[in-house]
Design a protein around this motif. Structure first.
Motif, PDB file in Angstrom:
ATOM      1  N   ARG A 123     -33.187 -12.162 -18.232  1.00 14.33           N
ATOM      2  CA  ARG A 123     -33.900 -11.677 -19.429  1.00 14.33           C
ATOM      3  C   ARG A 123     -34.803 -12.779 -19.987  1.00 14.33           C
ATOM      4  N   LEU A 124     -34.348 -14.016 -19.933  1.00 13.28           N
ATOM      5  CA  LEU A 124     -35.171 -15.135 -20.382  1.00 13.28           C
ATOM      6  C   LEU A 124     -36.420 -15.219 -19.503  1.00 13.28           C
ATOM      7  N   ARG A 125     -36.240 -15.131 -18.196  1.00 13.89           N
ATOM      8  CA  ARG A 125     -37.381 -15.172 -17.273  1.00 13.89           C
ATOM      9  C   ARG A 125     -38.361 -14.043 -17.573  1.00 13.89           C
ATOM     10  N   GLU A 126     -37.835 -12.841 -17.769  1.00 11.34           N
ATOM     11  CA  GLU A 126     -38.694 -11.687 -18.053  1.00 11.34           C
ATOM     12  C   GLU A 126     -39.438 -11.829 -19.381  1.00 11.34           C
ATOM     13  N   SER A 127     -38.849 -12.543 -20.321  1.00  8.70           N
ATOM     14  CA  SER A 127     -39.476 -12.679 -21.642  1.00  8.70           C
ATOM     15  C   SER A 127     -40.757 -13.507 -21.589  1.00  8.70           C
ATOM     16  N   THR A 128     -41.014 -14.174 -20.480  1.00  9.17           N
ATOM     17  CA  THR A 128     -42.247 -14.957 -20.365  1.00  9.17           C
ATOM     18  C   THR A 128     -43.459 -14.087 -20.027  1.00  9.17           C
ATOM     19  N   SER A 129     -43.232 -12.863 -19.576  1.00  6.18           N
ATOM     20  CA  SER A 129     -44.337 -12.002 -19.128  1.00  6.18           C
ATOM     21  C   SER A 129     -45.327 -11.693 -20.236  1.00  6.18           C
ATOM     22  N   ASP A 130     -44.837 -11.325 -21.405  1.00 12.45           N
ATOM     23  CA  ASP A 130     -45.741 -10.982 -22.507  1.00 12.45           C
ATOM     24  C   ASP A 130     -46.589 -12.184 -22.920  1.00 12.45           C
ATOM     25  N   ASN A 131     -45.976 -13.361 -22.927  1.00  9.82           N
ATOM     26  CA  ASN A 131     -46.724 -14.577 -23.264  1.00  9.82           C
ATOM     27  C   ASN A 131     -47.869 -14.789 -22.272  1.00  9.82           C
ATOM     28  N   PHE A 132     -47.567 -14.625 -21.000  1.00  8.27           N
ATOM     29  CA  PHE A 132     -48.590 -14.866 -19.984  1.00  8.27           C
ATOM     30  C   PHE A 132     -49.711 -13.839 -20.082  1.00  8.27           C
ATOM     31  N   ARG A 133     -49.344 -12.574 -20.300  1.00 12.68           N
ATOM     32  CA  ARG A 133     -50.388 -11.545 -20.452  1.00 12.68           C
ATOM     33  C   ARG A 133     -51.258 -11.831 -21.672  1.00 12.68           C
ATOM     34  N   CYS A 152     -45.378 -13.268 -29.424  1.00 12.76           N
ATOM     35  CA  CYS A 152     -44.483 -13.295 -28.262  1.00 12.76           C
ATOM     36  C   CYS A 152     -43.483 -14.444 -28.316  1.00 12.76           C
ATOM     37  N   PHE A 153     -43.782 -15.469 -29.097  1.00 12.96           N
ATOM     38  CA  PHE A 153     -42.904 -16.642 -29.093  1.00 12.96           C
ATOM     39  C   PHE A 153     -41.516 -16.362 -29.657  1.00 12.96           C
ATOM     40  N   PRO A 154     -41.364 -15.694 -30.803  1.00 15.23           N
ATOM     41  CA  PRO A 154     -40.001 -15.461 -31.318  1.00 15.23           C
ATOM     42  C   PRO A 154     -39.097 -14.703 -30.338  1.00 15.23           C
ATOM     43  N   PRO A 155     -39.566 -13.635 -29.679  1.00 15.88           N
ATOM     44  CA  PRO A 155     -38.681 -12.988 -28.694  1.00 15.88           C
ATOM     45  C   PRO A 155     -38.343 -13.907 -27.514  1.00 15.88           C
ATOM     46  N   TYR A 156     -39.314 -14.705 -27.093  1.00 13.84           N
ATOM     47  CA  TYR A 156     -39.043 -15.662 -26.016  1.00 13.84           C
ATOM     48  C   TYR A 156     -37.955 -16.628 -26.458  1.00 13.84           C
ATOM     49  N   TRP A 157     -38.131 -17.201 -27.633  1.00 17.74           N
ATOM     50  CA  TRP A 157     -37.163 -18.203 -28.093  1.00 17.74           C
ATOM     51  C   TRP A 157     -35.793 -17.572 -28.317  1.00 17.74           C
ATOM     52  N   GLN A 158     -35.761 -16.332 -28.777  1.00 18.68           N
ATOM     53  CA  GLN A 158     -34.473 -15.647 -28.948  1.00 18.68           C
ATOM     54  C   GLN A 158     -33.776 -15.480 -27.596  1.00 18.68           C
ATOM     55  N   SER A 159     -34.539 -15.217 -26.546  1.00 24.34           N
ATOM     56  CA  SER A 159     -33.923 -15.097 -25.222  1.00 24.34           C
ATOM     57  C   SER A 159     -33.358 -16.435 -24.761  1.00 24.34           C
ATOM     58  N   VAL A 160     -33.991 -17.532 -25.153  1.00 24.53           N
ATOM     59  CA  VAL A 160     -33.455 -18.861 -24.835  1.00 24.53           C
ATOM     60  C   VAL A 160     -32.148 -19.081 -25.591  1.00 24.53           C
ATOM     61  N   VAL A 161     -32.136 -18.772 -26.881  1.00 27.99           N
ATOM     62  CA  VAL A 161     -30.938 -18.945 -27.702  1.00 27.99           C
ATOM     63  C   VAL A 161     -29.799 -18.083 -27.158  1.00 27.99           C
ATOM     64  N   THR A 162     -30.104 -16.849 -26.800  1.00 26.88           N
ATOM     65  CA  THR A 162     -29.084 -15.953 -26.249  1.00 26.88           C
ATOM     66  C   THR A 162     -28.528 -16.518 -24.943  1.00 26.88           C
ATOM     67  N   PHE A 163     -29.400 -17.018 -24.081  1.00 26.81           N
ATOM     68  CA  PHE A 163     -28.936 -17.619 -22.830  1.00 26.81           C
ATOM     69  C   PHE A 163     -27.993 -18.785 -23.114  1.00 26.81           C
ATOM     70  N   VAL A 164     -28.358 -19.642 -24.040  1.00 25.43           N
ATOM     71  CA  VAL A 164     -27.516 -20.800 -24.374  1.00 25.43           C
ATOM     72  C   VAL A 164     -26.141 -20.331 -24.856  1.00 25.43           C
ATOM     73  N   GLU A 165     -26.105 -19.324 -25.702  1.00 23.59           N
ATOM     74  CA  GLU A 165     -24.823 -18.817 -26.210  1.00 23.59           C
ATOM     75  C   GLU A 165     -23.960 -18.260 -25.088  1.00 23.59           C
ATOM     76  N   VAL A 166     -24.550 -17.460 -24.226  1.00 22.52           N
ATOM     77  CA  VAL A 166     -23.804 -16.850 -23.125  1.00 22.52           C
ATOM     78  C   VAL A 166     -23.338 -17.936 -22.148  1.00 22.52           C
ATOM     79  N   ALA A 167     -24.203 -18.886 -21.859  1.00 16.43           N
ATOM     80  CA  ALA A 167     -23.846 -19.972 -20.943  1.00 16.43           C
ATOM     81  C   ALA A 167     -22.728 -20.831 -21.523  1.00 16.43           C
ATOM     82  N   ARG A 168     -22.785 -21.103 -22.817  1.00 22.23           N
ATOM     83  CA  ARG A 168     -21.741 -21.905 -23.462  1.00 22.23           C
ATOM     84  C   ARG A 168     -20.384 -21.228 -23.328  1.00 22.23           C
TER      85      ARG A 168
END
Length: 177
Positions: A123-133, A152-168
């Motif tokens: 999901r983090l990887r996919e969240s970069t698509s809107d930024n690139f477009r 596009c930045f807040p949803p991207y950053w939220q996906s980073v935060v979510t990844f960190v939480e799940v990984a932790r």
């Protein structure tokens, strides 16, 4: 009397041999169980270390991309149109390279698991698509592209935060899926 002594001695010797045999089997079994437990602990530690390294790599790469996103916002503020376009095109190339690294690191997380962390990484990887477009639209000169990029930045950053939480959570779990 001598006959009883011989029987007692034989019975005592037999009992000692039997006790020794039972003890040696128990000791061997305990040693095997201890070795298996130690091997399982080592395997779990190795798995945790491999997962942690993969997760850290994704987090670091996401941070690098986030830094470039900030540079895109700054580049868009350049007043000279030619200079702005050159800066945006350079950032597009850099982001493509960084995306390739992110994609590879997400694949490693997919390999290491567990599935919940792999999904969050994807999901983090996919969240970069809107930024690139939006960046492509900025380069093309579309009027609202810069605002779309910033949005596009807040949803991207939220996906980073979510990844960190799940990984932790995954790193601190005791089980090893």
């Amino acid at each position: 009397m001598a006959d009883n002594t011989l029987w007692v001695a034989a019975l005592t010797a037999g009992t000692a041999v039997l006790a020794s045999w039972v003890t040696s089997r128990g000791t061997a079994r305990a040693a095997r169980i201890q070795a298996e437990a130690a091997a399982a602990t080592v395997q779990a530690d190795r798995l945790r270390a491999a997962r942690r390294a993969a997760y850290v790599d994704v987090i670091e790469q996401a941070q690098r991309m986030g830094d470039l996103y900030w540079k895109v916002t700054d580049a868009h503020k350049i007043t000279d149109a030619g200079e702005r376009l050159a800066a945006l095109e350079d950032l597009r190339l850099r982001l493509r390279g960084e995306y390739a690294v992110l994609r590879q690191r997400v694949w490693v997380v997919d390999l290491e698991g567990p599935a919940e962390v792999a999904s969050a990484a994807d999901r983090l990887r996919e969240s970069t698509s809107d930024n690139f477009r939006a960046l492509e639209a900025m380069i093309a000169g579309e009027a609202d592209a810069a605002q779309r990029f910033d949005d596009c930045f807040p949803p991207y950053w939220q996906s980073v935060v979510t990844f960190v939480e799940v990984a932790r959570r995954a790193v601190h779990e005791t089980r090893t899926d």
